[in-house]
Design a protein around this motif. Sequence first.
Motif, PDB file in Angstrom:
ATOM      1  N   TRP B 189       0.852  -1.187   0.000  1.00  0.00           N
ATOM      2  CA  TRP B 189       0.000   0.000   0.000  1.00  0.00           C
ATOM      3  C   TRP B 189       0.888   1.236   0.000  1.00  0.00           C
ATOM      4  N   TYR B 190       0.408   2.295  -0.668  1.00  0.00           N
ATOM      5  CA  TYR B 190       1.252   3.485  -0.779  1.00  0.00           C
ATOM      6  C   TYR B 190       1.419   4.208   0.551  1.00  0.00           C
ATOM      7  N   ALA B 191       0.571   3.879   1.543  1.00  0.00           N
ATOM      8  CA  ALA B 191       0.774   4.492   2.858  1.00  0.00           C
ATOM      9  C   ALA B 191       2.139   4.106   3.413  1.00  0.00           C
ATOM     10  N   PHE B 192       2.638   2.903   3.027  1.00  0.00           N
ATOM     11  CA  PHE B 192       3.939   2.471   3.538  1.00  0.00           C
ATOM     12  C   PHE B 192       5.074   3.032   2.685  1.00  0.00           C
ATOM     13  N   LEU B 193       4.792   3.312   1.401  1.00  0.00           N
ATOM     14  CA  LEU B 193       5.840   3.901   0.555  1.00  0.00           C
ATOM     15  C   LEU B 193       5.948   5.397   0.796  1.00  0.00           C
ATOM     16  N   ALA B 194       4.822   6.055   1.108  1.00  0.00           N
ATOM     17  CA  ALA B 194       4.839   7.508   1.311  1.00  0.00           C
ATOM     18  C   ALA B 194       4.173   7.851   2.636  1.00  0.00           C
ATOM     19  N   PRO B 195       4.792   7.427   3.760  1.00  0.00           N
ATOM     20  CA  PRO B 195       4.127   7.651   5.054  1.00  0.00           C
ATOM     21  C   PRO B 195       3.915   9.125   5.365  1.00  0.00           C
ATOM     22  N   VAL B 249     -16.064  10.894   1.473  1.00  0.00           N
ATOM     23  CA  VAL B 249     -15.251  11.104   0.267  1.00  0.00           C
ATOM     24  C   VAL B 249     -13.775  11.163   0.619  1.00  0.00           C
ATOM     25  N   VAL B 250     -13.389  11.960   1.641  1.00  0.00           N
ATOM     26  CA  VAL B 250     -11.959  12.028   1.951  1.00  0.00           C
ATOM     27  C   VAL B 250     -11.466  10.673   2.460  1.00  0.00           C
ATOM     28  N   GLY B 251     -12.331   9.963   3.213  1.00  0.00           N
ATOM     29  CA  GLY B 251     -11.940   8.625   3.650  1.00  0.00           C
ATOM     30  C   GLY B 251     -11.723   7.705   2.460  1.00  0.00           C
ATOM     31  N   ALA B 252     -12.589   7.838   1.451  1.00  0.00           N
ATOM     32  CA  ALA B 252     -12.472   6.974   0.277  1.00  0.00           C
ATOM     33  C   ALA B 252     -11.230   7.328  -0.533  1.00  0.00           C
ATOM     34  N   ILE B 253     -10.898   8.634  -0.631  1.00  0.00           N
ATOM     35  CA  ILE B 253      -9.665   9.005  -1.340  1.00  0.00           C
ATOM     36  C   ILE B 253      -8.469   8.396  -0.629  1.00  0.00           C
ATOM     37  N   ALA B 254      -8.436   8.539   0.713  1.00  0.00           N
ATOM     38  CA  ALA B 254      -7.308   7.994   1.465  1.00  0.00           C
ATOM     39  C   ALA B 254      -7.235   6.483   1.293  1.00  0.00           C
ATOM     40  N   ALA B 255      -8.404   5.817   1.349  1.00  0.00           N
ATOM     41  CA  ALA B 255      -8.408   4.362   1.213  1.00  0.00           C
ATOM     42  C   ALA B 255      -7.908   3.954  -0.166  1.00  0.00           C
ATOM     43  N   THR B 256      -8.345   4.688  -1.214  1.00  0.00           N
ATOM     44  CA  THR B 256      -7.953   4.317  -2.568  1.00  0.00           C
ATOM     45  C   THR B 256      -6.470   4.557  -2.802  1.00  0.00           C
ATOM     46  N   LEU B 257      -6.002   5.745  -2.416  1.00  0.00           N
ATOM     47  CA  LEU B 257      -4.656   6.138  -2.809  1.00  0.00           C
ATOM     48  C   LEU B 257      -3.607   5.561  -1.874  1.00  0.00           C
ATOM     49  N   PHE B 258      -3.910   5.507  -0.575  1.00  0.00           N
ATOM     50  CA  PHE B 258      -2.869   5.134   0.379  1.00  0.00           C
ATOM     51  C   PHE B 258      -3.092   3.771   1.018  1.00  0.00           C
ATOM     52  N   LEU B 259      -4.349   3.310   1.077  1.00  0.00           N
ATOM     53  CA  LEU B 259      -4.616   2.098   1.853  1.00  0.00           C
ATOM     54  C   LEU B 259      -5.093   0.936   0.989  1.00  0.00           C
ATOM     55  N   GLY B 260      -4.736   0.958  -0.289  1.00  0.00           N
ATOM     56  CA  GLY B 260      -5.004  -0.224  -1.098  1.00  0.00           C
ATOM     57  C   GLY B 260      -6.440  -0.444  -1.506  1.00  0.00           C
ATOM     58  N   GLY B 261      -7.287   0.566  -1.421  1.00  0.00           N
ATOM     59  CA  GLY B 261      -8.644   0.470  -1.962  1.00  0.00           C
ATOM     60  C   GLY B 261      -9.382  -0.768  -1.508  1.00  0.00           C
ATOM     61  N   LYS B 344     -12.197   0.068   5.427  1.00  0.00           N
ATOM     62  CA  LYS B 344     -11.103   1.047   5.494  1.00  0.00           C
ATOM     63  C   LYS B 344     -11.651   2.452   5.644  1.00  0.00           C
ATOM     64  N   VAL B 345     -12.714   2.764   4.880  1.00  0.00           N
ATOM     65  CA  VAL B 345     -13.296   4.101   4.993  1.00  0.00           C
ATOM     66  C   VAL B 345     -13.779   4.340   6.418  1.00  0.00           C
ATOM     67  N   PHE B 346     -14.428   3.323   7.001  1.00  0.00           N
ATOM     68  CA  PHE B 346     -14.952   3.510   8.354  1.00  0.00           C
ATOM     69  C   PHE B 346     -13.831   3.625   9.374  1.00  0.00           C
ATOM     70  N   LEU B 347     -12.745   2.883   9.187  1.00  0.00           N
ATOM     71  CA  LEU B 347     -11.629   3.019  10.123  1.00  0.00           C
ATOM     72  C   LEU B 347     -11.052   4.431  10.038  1.00  0.00           C
ATOM     73  N   TYR B 348     -10.974   4.949   8.820  1.00  0.00           N
ATOM     74  CA  TYR B 348     -10.459   6.315   8.636  1.00  0.00           C
ATOM     75  C   TYR B 348     -11.360   7.312   9.353  1.00  0.00           C
ATOM     76  N   ILE B 349     -12.680   7.145   9.203  1.00  0.00           N
ATOM     77  CA  ILE B 349     -13.617   8.047   9.870  1.00  0.00           C
ATOM     78  C   ILE B 349     -13.536   7.870  11.381  1.00  0.00           C
ATOM     79  N   TYR B 350     -13.263   6.626  11.817  1.00  0.00           N
ATOM     80  CA  TYR B 350     -13.119   6.389  13.252  1.00  0.00           C
ATOM     81  C   TYR B 350     -11.948   7.202  13.793  1.00  0.00           C
ATOM     82  N   VAL B 351     -10.852   7.259  13.027  1.00  0.00           N
ATOM     83  CA  VAL B 351      -9.706   8.056  13.471  1.00  0.00           C
ATOM     84  C   VAL B 351     -10.119   9.520  13.616  1.00  0.00           C
TER      85      VAL B 351
END
Lengths: 173, 433
Positions: B189-195, B249-261, B344-351
Amino acid sequence: MIDKVLFYFFAGLAVVSAILVVTRRNAVHSAIFLITALLATAGIFLQLRAEFLFIVQIILYVGGIMVLFIFVIMLVNLDVALHQVQFNRQTWVAGILALALGAQVALAFRLVQKNPQGSEILRLPRGSAAQLAPNTELVGRTLFQNYMLPFEIASILLLVAMIGAVVMAKRKV
Amino acid sequence: MDALVNFFRPHLLPLVYAVVIVALLPLLAGYIVLLERKIMADMQVRLGPMRVGPHGLLQPIADAVKLLIKEDIIPEGADVLIFWLAPLLSVTAAMLAMAALPFGPAFQIADLNIGLLFILGISSMGIFGIVLGGWASNSHYSLLGALRSAAQLVSYETAAGMAVVSGLLLAGTLSTRRIVELQAQQGVWYAFLAPVGFFVYLVASIAETNRAPFDLPEAESELVAGYMTEYSGFRWALYFLAEYTNMVVVGAIAATLFLGGWLRPFSGTRALDFLDYAPSLLMFLLGGYCFYRVPKQPVRVQGGVLAAVGLLCLALAGVLGAVLIPPLADTKAAVHGGFWFLLKVFLYIYVFMWLRFTFPRYRFDQLMRLGWHFLIPVAIVNVMGIGVALVLHWQWHWGLAPALVVTTVATLLVAAFLARVGERRQKPLVGET
C-alpha cells in the motif's frame, strides 16, 4: 443529436450567464453567474473529450472565484454599490470592438465552410476520441517534451508575480 | 427516440449505481452520526442514545423525521434564492465526487482518466455552498463562519493536494481503478511507501472537512453554529448530509490512494489467504452478539428489532461466506472488495472521531501557522523527496525501498527542523511573559 442538444445547452448557458455577470447589480450574484459561465465552458471541454482541460478549468477558474467571493464580501459595500451608476459612457468603443470580433469569427467560419479540410490560414484538424485517449498523459507529454521552454518561462513568470504580490503586500517578513 | 435509447444503453449500470449511492448515502450518514455519538459516549464513559430502538439503533430515523417536519425559517433580509441554493450546492458537490470512487472492482460509476483530480476538484466546490449560505443568511455569525471556512479550505487544500501528488508519483496515473490495481501488482500500500504524504493528507483532510480540532468555522462557543446558524429543518439537514458525505469522500480518497482500496490486507500473500474468512466471521460474531443481547432488552419490541439486526448481520455473513465456495468464486472479488473498502473508509472516519474527542480546538492563528508554516512545506519537500527516490530507482537502479527510506528520513529531518523553528517563532500568548 444528443451531442448537438448538449452543445447548445452548454453554449447557451455560457452566453446567457456571461451577459448576466455584467448586468446584475449585486456583485455576489455576478460572481455566481461567472461560476455558471465557467462551468458551462467546462462542459463544452468535456464534450470535446478534453477531460483534463475540463477538470483544470473547474479547479483553477471556478476555484479561483472562491477568492473573488471573499473580496466581494469583504471589500465591496453592497448597499452603496446598489445605488451607483453601473455602466460608463464608453459603449461605442465596446460596440466597435465587439463588431470587429464578430467579423473575425464570421470570416473564420466562412473559411472553414469553403474548405472543410482546413486551409493554410485556419488549420483545424479533426481528432477522434481515440486520439485523445489517455488525456492527462497526452497533455503532460506535450507540455514537457514539445513545449518545455515556453512552459518553464510561463512558470517563472507566475512565480515572479506571486513573489511580487507577497513583497508588495507585506513590507516586513 | 432511438438516439436516446442508444445514448443511455451503455450508461444503464452506472445509472443504477448512482441511484443506489444517492439513496443509501443519507442513511449511511445518519448511522455515521449515531456511531459518532456512541463513540463519543464511550470515550466519555456514558451510554449515549439508548431510547429509540435497542441501543439507540433507530435514532437516525427518528432524527430524520424530526428534521423533516421542523419549521423552515428564512431570516429577514436574507437573499432568499441563494439561501435556498446554498445547501443544495454543498450536497451536490459532495455527491458528485462519489462518481469516480471505486467501491470495489465491480462497483464504480465511472472509471475516469482524470479520476482523482475529478474527485478533488468537484468536492472542493462544496465550499461555495458554505460561503454563499453564510453570506445569504444576513447574519454576522454565519458570515464569520463562512469566511473562516473559506480561509481554512484555501490553506489546507494545498497541503492535501501535495500529499495526493506524493501518492500519484508512485502510481503514475490518475485513474482510481488503476491506482488500486497497481498497489495490488506492487504488493504494497502506498501508505507504507509515502508515510509522510499519508500523514499530511490525514491532517489536511480533517481540516478540510471542518472537524475538530479544526472546527473553527462552526465553533459553538464563539459563533453559535457558524455558517449554518440561520438554517433549520431540511436545509440544515442537507448541510449535515454534505458534511458527512465529505467525510466519506476524503476517507475513500485515502483508502484508494494510500490504503489499497478494495484490496484485502496482504492480498498478494498466499499463506495468509485464511484472511478471506475474516469478513464472514466478523459479521457472524456481530449477529451472534445481537442475539445474545436480545433477552436483556427492557422492552419486547426492542428485543425484536435487535433480533432483526442480528438476522441482517447473519445474512451478510452468509453472503460474504457463500462467495468463498468455488461455484460462486467469480463474484468473490466484487463482494469482498466492497467489504474491505467500506471497512477502510470507516476506520479512517473512526480516526477522525477519535481525534475529535481527544484534542481541544485550535486557535485561528495556530491553525494558520500549522497549515502554512508546517504542513505545506513538509508536503512539498515530501513530493521532491519521492521524486528523487523515483529517479534513483529508475536511472541509478537502486531498490525502490532503500531509496524511499533515505528520502523519507530526509523529509522527516526537514519536518523536525520546521517544527523547532516554528516553536521558537511563536509569540508569547496573552498572560504569558
